[in-house]
Enzyme design. Structure first.
Site, PDB file in Angstrom:
ATOM      1  N   SER A  34       0.839  -1.202   0.000  1.00 36.82           N
ATOM      2  CA  SER A  34       0.000   0.000   0.000  1.00 36.82           C
ATOM      3  C   SER A  34       0.866   1.241   0.000  1.00 36.82           C
ATOM      4  O   SER A  34       1.982   1.240   0.548  1.00 36.82           O
ATOM      5  CB  SER A  34      -0.859  -0.024   1.262  1.00 36.82           C
ATOM      6  OG  SER A  34      -1.459   1.227   1.489  1.00 36.82           O
TER       7      SER A  34
ATOM      8  N   TYR B  84      -1.994  -0.893  10.986  1.00 35.03           N
ATOM      9  CA  TYR B  84      -2.223  -1.413   9.630  1.00 35.03           C
ATOM     10  C   TYR B  84      -1.011  -1.126   8.749  1.00 35.03           C
ATOM     11  O   TYR B  84      -0.467  -2.015   8.090  1.00 35.03           O
ATOM     12  CB  TYR B  84      -3.489  -0.786   9.014  1.00 35.03           C
ATOM     13  CG  TYR B  84      -3.587  -1.036   7.523  1.00 35.03           C
ATOM     14  CD1 TYR B  84      -3.881  -2.297   7.021  1.00 35.03           C
ATOM     15  CD2 TYR B  84      -3.349   0.002   6.603  1.00 35.03           C
ATOM     16  CE1 TYR B  84      -3.942  -2.531   5.651  1.00 35.03           C
ATOM     17  CE2 TYR B  84      -3.412  -0.226   5.235  1.00 35.03           C
ATOM     18  CZ  TYR B  84      -3.707  -1.488   4.768  1.00 35.03           C
ATOM     19  OH  TYR B  84      -3.754  -1.723   3.416  1.00 35.03           O
TER      20      TYR B  84
ATOM     21  N   LYS C 223       1.951  -3.707   6.936  1.00 30.65           N
ATOM     22  CA  LYS C 223       2.384  -3.753   5.528  1.00 30.65           C
ATOM     23  C   LYS C 223       3.894  -3.547   5.421  1.00 30.65           C
ATOM     24  O   LYS C 223       4.578  -4.220   4.643  1.00 30.65           O
ATOM     25  CB  LYS C 223       1.655  -2.677   4.713  1.00 30.65           C
ATOM     26  CG  LYS C 223       0.168  -2.922   4.548  1.00 30.65           C
ATOM     27  CD  LYS C 223      -0.112  -4.095   3.618  1.00 30.65           C
ATOM     28  CE  LYS C 223      -1.583  -4.412   3.540  1.00 30.65           C
ATOM     29  NZ  LYS C 223      -1.879  -5.672   2.845  1.00 30.65           N
TER      30      LYS C 223
HETATM   31  P1  NAD Z   1     -11.083  -6.829   1.111  1.00 31.17           P
HETATM   32  O1  NAD Z   1     -11.317  -6.799   2.583  1.00 31.17           O
HETATM   33  O2  NAD Z   1     -12.238  -6.629   0.221  1.00 31.17           O
HETATM   34  O3  NAD Z   1     -10.353  -8.187   0.704  1.00 31.17           O
HETATM   35  C1  NAD Z   1      -9.519  -8.903   1.577  1.00 31.17           C
HETATM   36  C2  NAD Z   1      -9.994 -10.345   1.585  1.00 31.17           C
HETATM   37  O4  NAD Z   1      -9.137 -11.123   2.427  1.00 31.17           O
HETATM   38  C3  NAD Z   1     -11.403 -10.486   2.114  1.00 31.17           C
HETATM   39  O5  NAD Z   1     -12.150 -11.283   1.216  1.00 31.17           O
HETATM   40  C4  NAD Z   1     -11.226 -11.209   3.454  1.00 31.17           C
HETATM   41  O6  NAD Z   1     -12.336 -12.025   3.786  1.00 31.17           O
HETATM   42  C5  NAD Z   1      -9.946 -11.975   3.219  1.00 31.17           C
HETATM   43  N1  NAD Z   1      -9.167 -12.302   4.421  1.00 31.17           N
HETATM   44  C6  NAD Z   1      -8.788 -11.452   5.409  1.00 31.17           C
HETATM   45  N2  NAD Z   1      -8.056 -12.111   6.321  1.00 31.17           N
HETATM   46  C7  NAD Z   1      -7.937 -13.390   5.895  1.00 31.17           C
HETATM   47  C8  NAD Z   1      -7.300 -14.556   6.410  1.00 31.17           C
HETATM   48  N3  NAD Z   1      -6.641 -14.528   7.580  1.00 31.17           N
HETATM   49  N4  NAD Z   1      -7.371 -15.713   5.705  1.00 31.17           N
HETATM   50  C9  NAD Z   1      -8.070 -15.744   4.531  1.00 31.17           C
HETATM   51  N5  NAD Z   1      -8.702 -14.686   4.010  1.00 31.17           N
HETATM   52  C10 NAD Z   1      -8.633 -13.519   4.683  1.00 31.17           C
HETATM   53  O7  NAD Z   1      -9.939  -5.742   0.809  1.00 31.17           O
HETATM   54  P2  NAD Z   1      -9.367  -5.230  -0.590  1.00 31.17           P
HETATM   55  O8  NAD Z   1      -9.691  -3.786  -0.696  1.00 31.17           O
HETATM   56  O9  NAD Z   1      -9.738  -6.153  -1.675  1.00 31.17           O
HETATM   57  O10 NAD Z   1      -7.814  -5.319  -0.270  1.00 31.17           O
HETATM   58  C11 NAD Z   1      -7.008  -6.417  -0.679  1.00 31.17           C
HETATM   59  C12 NAD Z   1      -5.591  -6.196  -0.180  1.00 31.17           C
HETATM   60  O11 NAD Z   1      -5.107  -4.959  -0.710  1.00 31.17           O
HETATM   61  C13 NAD Z   1      -5.461  -6.095   1.330  1.00 31.17           C
HETATM   62  O12 NAD Z   1      -4.287  -6.743   1.722  1.00 31.17           O
HETATM   63  C14 NAD Z   1      -5.351  -4.600   1.578  1.00 31.17           C
HETATM   64  O13 NAD Z   1      -4.625  -4.308   2.742  1.00 31.17           O
HETATM   65  C15 NAD Z   1      -4.595  -4.153   0.345  1.00 31.17           C
HETATM   66  N6  NAD Z   1      -4.824  -2.721   0.014  1.00 31.17           N
HETATM   67  C16 NAD Z   1      -6.094  -2.265  -0.141  1.00 31.17           C
HETATM   68  C17 NAD Z   1      -6.317  -0.908  -0.400  1.00 31.17           C
HETATM   69  C18 NAD Z   1      -7.717  -0.365  -0.526  1.00 31.17           C
HETATM   70  O14 NAD Z   1      -7.892   0.848  -0.354  1.00 31.17           O
HETATM   71  N7  NAD Z   1      -8.727  -1.163  -0.845  1.00 31.17           N
HETATM   72  C19 NAD Z   1      -5.223  -0.033  -0.527  1.00 31.17           C
HETATM   73  C20 NAD Z   1      -3.936  -0.540  -0.393  1.00 31.17           C
HETATM   74  C21 NAD Z   1      -3.755  -1.899  -0.121  1.00 31.17           C
HETATM   75  N1  UFG Z   2     -12.456  11.559   3.251  1.00 30.00           N
HETATM   76  C1  UFG Z   2     -13.459  12.445   3.610  1.00 30.00           C
HETATM   77  N2  UFG Z   2     -14.617  11.932   4.111  1.00 30.00           N
HETATM   78  C2  UFG Z   2     -14.822  10.595   4.260  1.00 30.00           C
HETATM   79  C3  UFG Z   2     -13.792   9.701   3.889  1.00 30.00           C
HETATM   80  C4  UFG Z   2     -12.611  10.224   3.393  1.00 30.00           C
HETATM   81  O1  UFG Z   2     -13.314  13.647   3.492  1.00 30.00           O
HETATM   82  O2  UFG Z   2     -15.897  10.182   4.740  1.00 30.00           O
HETATM   83  C5  UFG Z   2     -11.204  12.107   2.667  1.00 30.00           C
HETATM   84  C6  UFG Z   2      -9.979  11.814   3.496  1.00 30.00           C
HETATM   85  O3  UFG Z   2      -9.778  12.806   4.478  1.00 30.00           O
HETATM   86  C7  UFG Z   2      -8.885  11.786   2.415  1.00 30.00           C
HETATM   87  C8  UFG Z   2      -9.614  11.241   1.179  1.00 30.00           C
HETATM   88  O4  UFG Z   2     -11.002  11.474   1.431  1.00 30.00           O
HETATM   89  O5  UFG Z   2      -8.460  13.100   2.138  1.00 30.00           O
HETATM   90  C9  UFG Z   2      -9.393   9.757   0.952  1.00 30.00           C
HETATM   91  O6  UFG Z   2      -9.704   9.027   2.142  1.00 30.00           O
HETATM   92  P1  UFG Z   2      -9.826   7.435   2.149  1.00 30.00           P
HETATM   93  O7  UFG Z   2     -10.187   7.033   3.546  1.00 30.00           O
HETATM   94  O8  UFG Z   2     -10.703   6.980   1.059  1.00 30.00           O
HETATM   95  O9  UFG Z   2      -8.359   6.954   1.762  1.00 30.00           O
HETATM   96  P2  UFG Z   2      -6.961   7.207   2.485  1.00 30.00           P
HETATM   97  O10 UFG Z   2      -6.079   7.864   1.469  1.00 30.00           O
HETATM   98  O11 UFG Z   2      -7.117   7.859   3.773  1.00 30.00           O
HETATM   99  O12 UFG Z   2      -6.464   5.728   2.774  1.00 30.00           O
HETATM  100  C10 UFG Z   2      -6.478   4.713   1.773  1.00 30.00           C
HETATM  101  C11 UFG Z   2      -6.709   3.350   2.403  1.00 30.00           C
HETATM  102  C12 UFG Z   2      -5.564   3.003   3.305  1.00 30.00           C
HETATM  103  C13 UFG Z   2      -4.288   3.092   2.534  1.00 30.00           C
HETATM  104  C14 UFG Z   2      -4.137   4.442   1.887  1.00 30.00           C
HETATM  105  C15 UFG Z   2      -2.923   4.514   1.016  1.00 30.00           C
HETATM  106  O13 UFG Z   2      -7.907   3.360   3.168  1.00 30.00           O
HETATM  107  O14 UFG Z   2      -5.712   1.691   3.760  1.00 30.00           O
HETATM  108  O15 UFG Z   2      -5.275   4.709   1.078  1.00 30.00           O
HETATM  109  O16 UFG Z   2      -2.966   3.504   0.062  1.00 30.00           O
HETATM  110  F1  UFG Z   2      -3.264   2.891   3.392  1.00 30.00           F
END
Ligand code: NAD
Ligand code: UFG
Length: 337
Positions: free
Chosen positions: A125, A149, A153
């Site tokens: 991330s 979190y 990572k």
């Molecule tokens: P998500 O929660 O939709 O998907 C994660 C999946 O992993 C879920 O289906 C959950 O049930 C499964 N899971 C969690 N723990 C588990 C375990 N111990 N064993 C088996 N399955 C398990 O999230 P996502 O948005 O699809 O994110 C996928 C990956 O990308 C995550 O590792 C997350 O940290 C990373 N990531 C997501 C974002 C974002 O904003 N969505 C940003 C950066 C990184």
């Molecule tokens: N925001 C609002 N109102 C809301 C939600 C978000 O104003 O209800 C704003 C936040 O302050 C930020 C922007 O929208 O300025 C994006 O916020 P998000 O929560 O959607 O995303 P972040 O950038 O804070 O974080 C995301 C993921 C993290 C990851 C990070 C970097 O949630 O897990 O991107 O990849 F670590």
């Protein structure tokens, strides 16, 4: 038959990646404990592709379940999405986050090693850049973390680097995602958060569909063009295609590489609200409230390394992102339920 294993394959990014991998000719197995997802997501991917996806319920912290899987199926590479991702929750339950994300990854790699499976794509991330001093952010930026979190990572990145230093025949990509949004253009799969969304785009969508009264915009006094936070929003289908490219890259290159998956363009919170309401012709009422603790002003990728190494660039526009988010939300107001 050879398979790609997706841990967390039923989740938001996993399900979109499963679809693109199947479209690219790969056979896919999902291994998911459904702690944050539904079996329905991959049912729909099967309907969309008309191909079988093997779905196994299990936890990556359970080595015996992984051994059974690798004994039954010839897996050549693992795309490791499984993990918990809510920043706020991670500060309340740090041990749960370290156990699930860090212990889970160590267990997965140990069992992969037993079976001589040494190709891994890891969901990292942009959070590993902490509050970067300069944008756009290249992969060489010093890393830091401000919450459990993010620490999880960062720890996993270090663990995987140590693993490759010790055993250079591993091939690992650390894909650092910026802010994934949007949904498949069919509207059949998308992001289905539990409870109140933490992230901006699902919150906007739920306001637009009438599930929530208004969006709270967290601060309008940041040093950005309109004072609201700026992020690099990337369409989830572009992101999914980046994984297909990363797997192809691992077939030819050992070692470990960190790669940003972002667009290189930053949009503010109000840019997103305005684009969403203009493109979709729906109202998104909002109010300005104080900053959210831990938020940074601006974050966007330097995306050139992915272009050079993988031959991949994000192609979808802001309009695609807000249109596809709304298509999914408006046709599935209660997600997969
Ligand atoms: P998500 O929660 O939709 O998907 C994660 C999946 O992993 C879920 O289906 C959950 O049930 C499964 N899971 C969690 N723990 C588990 C375990 N111990 N064993 C088996 N399955 C398990 O999230 P996502 O948005 O699809 O994110 C996928 C990956 O990308 C995550 O590792 C997350 O940290 C990373 N990531 C997501 C974002 C974002 O904003 N969505 C940003 C950066 C990184
Ligand atoms: N925001 C609002 N109102 C809301 C939600 C978000 O104003 O209800 C704003 C936040 O302050 C930020 C922007 O929208 O300025 C994006 O916020 P998000 O929560 O959607 O995303 P972040 O950038 O804070 O974080 C995301 C993921 C993290 C990851 C990070 C970097 O949630 O897990 O991107 O990849 F670590």
């Amino acid at each position: 038959m050879e398979y790609i294993l997706l841990t967390g394959g039923a989740g938001y990014i996993g399900s979109h990646t499963a679809l693109e991998l199947v479209n690219a000719g790969f056979n896919v197995i999902s291994f998911d404990n459904y702690s944050n997802s539904s079996t329905e997501a991959l049912n729909r991917v099967q309907q969309l592709t008309d191909k079988k996806i093997i779905s196994i319920e299990g936890d990556i912290r359970d080595p015996e379940a992984l051994r059974q899987l690798f004994t039954h199926y010839k897996v050549t590479a693992v795309v490791h999405f499984a993990g918990l991702k809510a920043v706020g929750e991670s500060t309340q339950y740090p041990l749960h986050y370290y156990d699930n994300n860090v212990t889970g990854t160590v267990t997965l790699c140990q069992v992969m090693r037993e079976f001589k499976i040494k190709k891994l794509v890891f969901s990292s991330s942009a959070t590993v850049y902490g509050d970067a001093k300069q944008v756009p952010i290249p992969e060489t930026t010093p890393r830091s973390a401000t919450n459990p979190y993010g620490q999880s990572k960062l720890m996993i990145e270090h663990i995987l680097e140590d693993l490759v230093a010790a055993e250079p025949d591993w091939a690992i990509s650390l894909l650092r995602y910026f802010n994934p949004v949007g949904a498949h253009h069919s509207g059949r799969i998308g992001e289905d958060p539990n409870g109140i969304p933490n992230n901006l785009m699902p919150f906007i969508s739920q306001v637009a569909v009438g599930k929530r009264d208004q969006l709270s915009v967290f601060g309008n006094n940041y040093p950005t063009p309109d004072g609201t936070g700026v992020r690099d929003y990337i369409h989830v289908v572009d992101l999914a295609l980046g994984h297909v490219k990363a797997l192809q890259y691992l077939n030819k290159n050992n070692g470990i590489t960190a790669i940003n998956l972002g667009t290189g363009v930053g949009y503010s919170v109000l840019d997103m609200v305005n684009a969403f309401s203009q493109v979709n012709k729906v109202a998104v009422p909002y109010q300005i409230v104080p900053r959210r603790p831990g938020d940074i002003a601006t974050c966007y990728a330097q995306p050139d390394k992915a272009a050079t190494l993988l031959g991949w660039r994000a192609e979808k526009t802001l309009e695609d992102m807000v249109r596809d988010s709304w298509h999914w939300q408006s046709t599935n107001p209660n997600g997969y339920n």
